[in-house]
Design an enzyme around this catalytic site. Structure first.
Site, PDB file in Angstrom:
ATOM      1  N   GLU A  90      -5.235 -11.534  13.559  1.00 37.17           N
ATOM      2  CA  GLU A  90      -4.792 -10.144  13.467  1.00 37.17           C
ATOM      3  C   GLU A  90      -5.943  -9.201  13.751  1.00 37.17           C
ATOM      4  OE1 GLU A  90      -1.411  -8.692  10.760  1.00 37.17           O
ATOM      5  OE2 GLU A  90      -3.206  -7.921   9.740  1.00 37.17           O
ATOM      6  N   LYS A  94       8.751  -5.068  14.225  1.00 41.00           N
ATOM      7  CA  LYS A  94       9.335  -4.451  13.022  1.00 41.00           C
ATOM      8  C   LYS A  94      10.280  -3.315  13.403  1.00 41.00           C
ATOM      9  CE  LYS A  94       5.507  -3.606  10.685  1.00 41.00           C
ATOM     10  NZ  LYS A  94       4.637  -3.241   9.532  1.00 41.00           N
ATOM     11  N   HIS A 108      -4.735 -37.904   9.622  1.00 38.08           N
ATOM     12  CA  HIS A 108      -3.561 -38.716   9.911  1.00 38.08           C
ATOM     13  C   HIS A 108      -2.461 -37.862  10.538  1.00 38.08           C
ATOM     14  CE1 HIS A 108      -5.084 -42.281   7.753  1.00 38.08           C
ATOM     15  NE2 HIS A 108      -5.754 -41.363   7.074  1.00 38.08           N
ATOM     16  N   LYS A 133       0.830  -1.208   0.000  1.00 42.12           N
ATOM     17  CA  LYS A 133       0.000   0.000   0.000  1.00 42.12           C
ATOM     18  C   LYS A 133       0.865   1.259   0.000  1.00 42.12           C
ATOM     19  CE  LYS A 133      -3.766   0.109   2.491  1.00 42.12           C
ATOM     20  NZ  LYS A 133      -4.723   0.225   3.608  1.00 42.12           N
ATOM     21  N   GLU A 145       9.837  -5.988   4.052  1.00 39.70           N
ATOM     22  CA  GLU A 145      10.041  -7.289   3.420  1.00 39.70           C
ATOM     23  C   GLU A 145       9.682  -7.256   1.934  1.00 39.70           C
ATOM     24  OE1 GLU A 145       8.499  -8.107   7.680  1.00 39.70           O
ATOM     25  OE2 GLU A 145       8.160  -6.660   6.073  1.00 39.70           O
ATOM     26  N   GLY A 185      -5.388  -4.571   4.963  1.00 41.64           N
ATOM     27  CA  GLY A 185      -4.677  -5.572   4.188  1.00 41.64           C
ATOM     28  C   GLY A 185      -5.347  -6.936   4.197  1.00 41.64           C
ATOM     29  N   ARG A 186      -5.791  -7.396   5.361  1.00 36.59           N
ATOM     30  CA  ARG A 186      -6.394  -8.728   5.454  1.00 36.59           C
ATOM     31  C   ARG A 186      -7.814  -8.766   4.907  1.00 36.59           C
ATOM     32  NH1 ARG A 186      -5.529  -6.300  10.162  1.00 36.59           N
ATOM     33  NH2 ARG A 186      -7.195  -5.962  11.682  1.00 36.59           N
TER      34      ARG A 186
END
Length: 539
Positions: A353, A504, A384, A206, A212, A267-268
């Site tokens: 979040e 961060k 399993h 954004k 990152e 964002g999410r």
């Protein structure tokens, strides 16, 4: 307004949970032969069977009273009005506007945002069509054959999940890869076998400052230029999803190929915004619009249906019941469809979040549990792996089973076997196998305790006819709104994420300390020791 635990409905639910504590799901089903049909609800292509929750009619009545006492209706209306319900950042949370239909209006600060949303969608569609048709060429004149999405968090998890979920509808002559981790291995492995001349990077940030994402974007730029040799090649192999036109241009992206979205999209909650450009490139504009239609169908249901017959509301209230009154601290999402293998990771961010908070809107520390821990794996793989704990472990886990009636890839009787396992697991969790039943099997005495399943373990079953773009959109919207409902009940801001900031900030301080052994260290003794140990590689 009094604190949540002081509300009459909350206190009534505490007393009700105590009274219900000794009641087994076997008893609830035995007392009501139609429970399985009564406690079911259908909306926007999805059917929810919530009968295997440890609830009665009184439970549901009290949960609905709690929703009213917490002002859920007012909060829903405030979101649709574009009010700043993200209170700590003083922003609207208007992701529902991203799937607005023609003629709808959503206002933010008095301005209708729908025309801008629709214009961005049309620009995305035009660009997607040009890439998919081969009209868009790379620097050397070759068509694009690989798309690499670079982002992190919601800029990665949403499109990565959607591209995998809708792989059946995607262009198979196009390769789609996703890079998010700042670990160089992620980028190196994603690009190892790609031809730079036929690769397009979609950089999703954004602000175009995410550490990152920018590290990976610059790695991609270097990788491309080593093959192309000229700076202006960047504009044919990079597009950006960002609001920062200045930084995008500095990077070398043609600003005509910048796709924006506003700060009222978290964002999410952004997979159906311009962040979904990679998804549209994979499945095409029409299928992307079909996904938006599914989102919108669930939005309309959530906004208009009475709470007692409202799928996201009931799903959210049941999560509150399990978390706060049954003390269930974990939830598993178990999709019985291989295409949904990334859905658990996507929901981890969406849920934790959003609601992994301990401070109310008013700035007070909560007196109750908020978000459970979410995790999961596709069936039947998980059976399993960790289902042993689900059935016989000491920790209780609320489960969401997700399945589809029709297979996208029919293969013999395997789909029937898949669905049989889904239905059987929910049945086994609910009803178990008593000691008397185990004894009746003729089990050796010493093994009887090991083969008893106590049951009485909570689950929902979500079913749709077929995994399509529309059903995927509706499913994601269901969880978005369920998360919102829970946040309202807990009186927390489901749309900020201050908890990601401190790490961060500290990483930005530590990175130069790792690179330069001469810099003095002023952390705690453990952090200092770890930095010194990692510095050894520079000596």
């Amino acid at each position: 307004m009094p604190g949540r635990t002081e509300l009459a409905a909350w206190k009534a639910l505490v007393a009700h949970a105590d009274a219900l504590a000794g009641t087994h799901l076997r008893e609830l089903f035995a007392a009501d032969s139609r429970r399985g049909e009564r406690l079911g609800l259908e909306a926007a292509g999805w059917y929810l069977d919530y009968s295997k929750n440890r609830v009665t009619a009184d439970t549901l009545r009290l949960l609905l009273q709690l929703a009213d006492a917490c002002g859920l209706r007012e909060h829903i209306d405030a979101m649709w009005r574009g009010e700043a319900i993200n209170s700590t950042e003083k922003r609207a949370a208007l992701h529902v506007a991203l799937r607005a239909q023609t003629g709808e209006e959503f206002l933010v600060d008095g301005i209708d945002v729908v025309p801008e949303v629709r214009a961005t969608l049309e620009r995305m569609a035009d660009f997607s069509n040009r890439v998919r048709s081969g009209e868009w060429k790379g620097h050397t004149g070759m068509p694009i054959r690989a798309v690499v999405n670079i982002g992190i968090g919601g800029s990665d998890l949403g499109p990565a999940m959607a591209c995998e979920a809708l792989r059946h509808y995607s262009r198979r002559d196009l390769e789609f890869r996703f890079v998010s981790n700042v670990d160089g291995t992620d980028f190196s492995e994603a690009t190892r076998d790609l031809d730079p001349a036929q690769t397009l990077f979609v950089v999703c940030s954004k602000t175009f400052t995410t550490q990152e994402t920018l590290a990976n974007a610059h790695a991609a730029r270097t990788w491309l230029l080593q093959a192309m040799g000229v700076e202006h090649a960047v504009s044919r192999h990079f597009v950006a999803v960002s609001t920062n036109a200045v930084e995008v241009a500095k990077f070398g992206v043609d600003t005509a190929n910048r796709f924006g979205f506003r700060d009222w999209v978290g964002g999410r909650y952004s997979m159906d915004s311009a962040i979904g450009l990679s998804t549209m490139l994979a499945i095409g504009a029409e299928n992307f619009r079909g996904m938006l239609g599914g989102f919108h169908a669930m939005d309309a249901h959530f906004r208009s249906a009475p709470f007692a017959r409202n799928l996201p509301v009931l799903h959210g209230l049941l999560s509150v019941w399990n978390t706060n009154f049954l003390a269930i601290e974990s939830a598993a999402v178990l999709p019985y469809d291989q295409y949904l293998k990334r859905l658990p990771a996507y929901l981890q961010q969406l849920v934790m979040e959003s609601n992994g908070k301990q401070i109310t809107h008013g700035g007070r520390r909560v007196e109750y549990a908020t978000s459970p821990v979410w995790w999961g794996e596709p069936g039947t793989n998980g059976q399993h792996s960790f289902y042993q704990l689900l059935h016989q472990g000491t920790r209780r886990v609320a489960c969401d089973f997700i399945g589809f009636r029709d297979a996208l890839n029919p293969l013999g009787n395997q789909h029937e076997l898949l669905l049989a396992n889904l239905i059987a697991q929910a049945e086994a969790l609910a009803f178990g196998k008593s000691r008397q039943q185990v004894e009746a099997d003729g089990t050796e005495q010493a093994l009887i305790p090991h083969r008893v399943f106590e049951g009485n373990r909570t689950s929902n079953v979500l079913l749709a006819e077929r995994l399509t773009p529309a059903t995927l959109g509706a499913l994601v919207a269901l969880y978005e709104h369920s998360v919102f409902v829970q946040g309202v009940i807990w009186d927390i801001d489901s749309f900020d994420q201050w908890g990601v900031e401190l790490g961060k900030q500290l990483a930005a301080r530590i990175a130069p300390e790792l690179a330069d052994p001469k810099l003095p260290l002023a952390h705690d003794s453990s952090t200092n020791a770890l930095i010194r140990r990692m510095r050894l590689r520079n000596t």
